[in-house]
Design an enzyme around this catalytic site. Structure first.
Site, short mmCIF file in Angstrom:
data_model
loop_
_atom_site.label_atom_id
_atom_site.label_comp_id
_atom_site.label_asym_id
_atom_site.label_seq_id
_atom_site.Cartn_x
_atom_site.Cartn_y
_atom_site.Cartn_z
N SER A 37 -74.91 -39.28 -76.91
CA SER A 37 -75.87 -40.22 -77.50
C SER A 37 -76.79 -40.76 -76.43
O SER A 37 -76.35 -41.30 -75.41
CB SER A 37 -75.13 -41.38 -78.17
N HIS A 40 -77.17 -36.42 -79.22
CA HIS A 40 -77.02 -37.26 -80.42
C HIS A 40 -78.16 -38.28 -80.44
O HIS A 40 -78.37 -39.04 -79.50
CB HIS A 40 -75.66 -37.96 -80.36
N ASP A 55 -79.80 -41.37 -82.51
CA ASP A 55 -79.47 -42.42 -83.48
C ASP A 55 -80.71 -43.08 -84.07
O ASP A 55 -81.43 -43.77 -83.35
CB ASP A 55 -78.63 -43.50 -82.79
N MET A 71 -82.34 -45.85 -86.53
CA MET A 71 -82.03 -47.12 -87.22
C MET A 71 -83.31 -47.71 -87.79
O MET A 71 -84.34 -47.69 -87.12
CB MET A 71 -81.42 -48.12 -86.22
N HIS A 129 -78.46 -38.69 -86.28
CA HIS A 129 -77.59 -39.58 -87.08
C HIS A 129 -78.48 -40.65 -87.72
O HIS A 129 -78.98 -41.53 -87.02
CB HIS A 129 -76.56 -40.20 -86.11
N MET A 183 -79.10 -43.83 -89.60
CA MET A 183 -78.54 -45.11 -90.07
C MET A 183 -79.69 -45.82 -90.77
O MET A 183 -80.24 -46.81 -90.27
CB MET A 183 -78.00 -45.91 -88.88
N MET A 204 -67.29 -43.30 -88.24
CA MET A 204 -67.74 -44.28 -87.25
C MET A 204 -66.54 -45.02 -86.69
O MET A 204 -65.72 -45.56 -87.45
CB MET A 204 -68.70 -45.28 -87.89
N ASP A 235 -67.74 -41.35 -83.63
CA ASP A 235 -68.91 -41.90 -82.93
C ASP A 235 -68.73 -43.41 -82.73
O ASP A 235 -68.58 -44.15 -83.70
CB ASP A 235 -70.15 -41.61 -83.80
C1 DX5 Z 1 -73.84 -46.64 -82.96
C2 DX5 Z 1 -74.37 -45.24 -82.72
C3 DX5 Z 1 -73.60 -44.48 -81.67
C4 DX5 Z 1 -73.69 -45.09 -80.30
C5 DX5 Z 1 -72.66 -44.47 -79.39
O1 DX5 Z 1 -74.54 -47.20 -84.00
O2 DX5 Z 1 -74.32 -44.49 -83.91
O3 DX5 Z 1 -74.02 -43.14 -81.65
O4 DX5 Z 1 -74.95 -44.91 -79.72
O5 DX5 Z 1 -72.70 -45.12 -78.17
P1 DX5 Z 1 -71.39 -45.52 -77.36
O6 DX5 Z 1 -70.69 -44.24 -77.02
O7 DX5 Z 1 -71.92 -46.24 -76.19
O8 DX5 Z 1 -70.55 -46.39 -78.26
ZN ZN Z 2 -74.52 -42.30 -83.73
#
Ligand code: DX5
Ligand code: ZN
Length: 217
Positions: A7, A32, A34, A36, A65, A67, A139, A177
């Protein structure tokens, strides 16, 4: 041996291409990404234009991913921007089956993401729709932030899902994750996860390649 997706959320976003290079050199299997939207989670990250710019900077698969509140609306745009794997949340407001089908029809692996408080039993009717390349993302932190502490209460959910997949003879992957490091990663692998996402542990490591080796098990 588990697959590893790195990530980049907590990396230096002004130098995303360099972070992608670090991820490449670490030996991780995917990057990865993310997304949001400030509605599904109480945070904003990056979206389509950043993905389009990042895509030509790496030959690693980009594991997106989502969200976001309405993933179905954006599937084709994320595919076009370069997503190689695409996951969305079962808790979002889009129809799960329709969203899953939209990703599958785009010809890429599809993932159904499940937040810590959602029981895996809700996945029962969906499992037969999964192809071997598809995955469930469990998660192991509440979505919305990188760098959080791993939630050990998710471990029995991983074991339960692995058992459900085995009983139904379905070979989809289990991705985890959030808060994954060498120790929590080993616990997840033991419980039945075969695809680990790691952000701060991997990118914060002095030797990211060693971190990836430890995560793989
Ligand atoms: C959280 C994300 C994860 C996060 C993982 O909302 O979906 O992918 O970035 O980061 P670490 O490994 O630092 O928890
Ligand atoms: Zn993620």
């Amino acid at each position: 041996m588990a697959m590893i997706s790195a990530s980049v959320l907590n990396g230096d976003l002004a130098h995303l291409a360099e972070t992608a290079q670090t991820v490449r050199e670490s030996g991780a299997d995917a990057l990865h990404y993310d997304v949001m939207d400030g509605m599904f989670v109480d945070n904003l990250s990056f979206g389509l234009p950043v993905l389009s710019s990042l895509r030509p900077c790496t030959d690693l698969p980009v594991d997106v991913h989502l969200m976001i509140q309405n993933p179905l609306k954006f599937i084709s745009r994320f595919v076009k921007a370069g997503a190689d794997l695409l996951s969305f949340h079962i808790e979002s407001s889009s129809d799960t089956v329709q969203t899953l089908r939209a990703i599958q029809e785009a010809g890429i692996p599809a993932g159904i993401a499940v937040s810590p408080d959602t029981p895996v039993s809700v996945l029962n009717p969906l499992l037969p729709l999964l192809r071997p390349q598809d995955f469930i993302l469990l998660m192991t932190v509440y979505p919305g932030l990188g760098g959080q502490a791993f939630l050990p209460q998710v471990l029995p959910k991983i074991a339960e899902l692995r058992q459900m997949l085995r009983a139904a003879d379905i070979s989809a992957h289990i991705q985890v994750d959030g808060g994954i490091n060498d120790r929590t990663g080993a616990q997840c692998r033991e419980a039945g996860a075969d695809y680990l996402v790691a952000g701060s542990y991997l990118l914060g490591a002095e030797d990211p390649a060693e971190a990836v080796r430890l995560l793989r098990g």
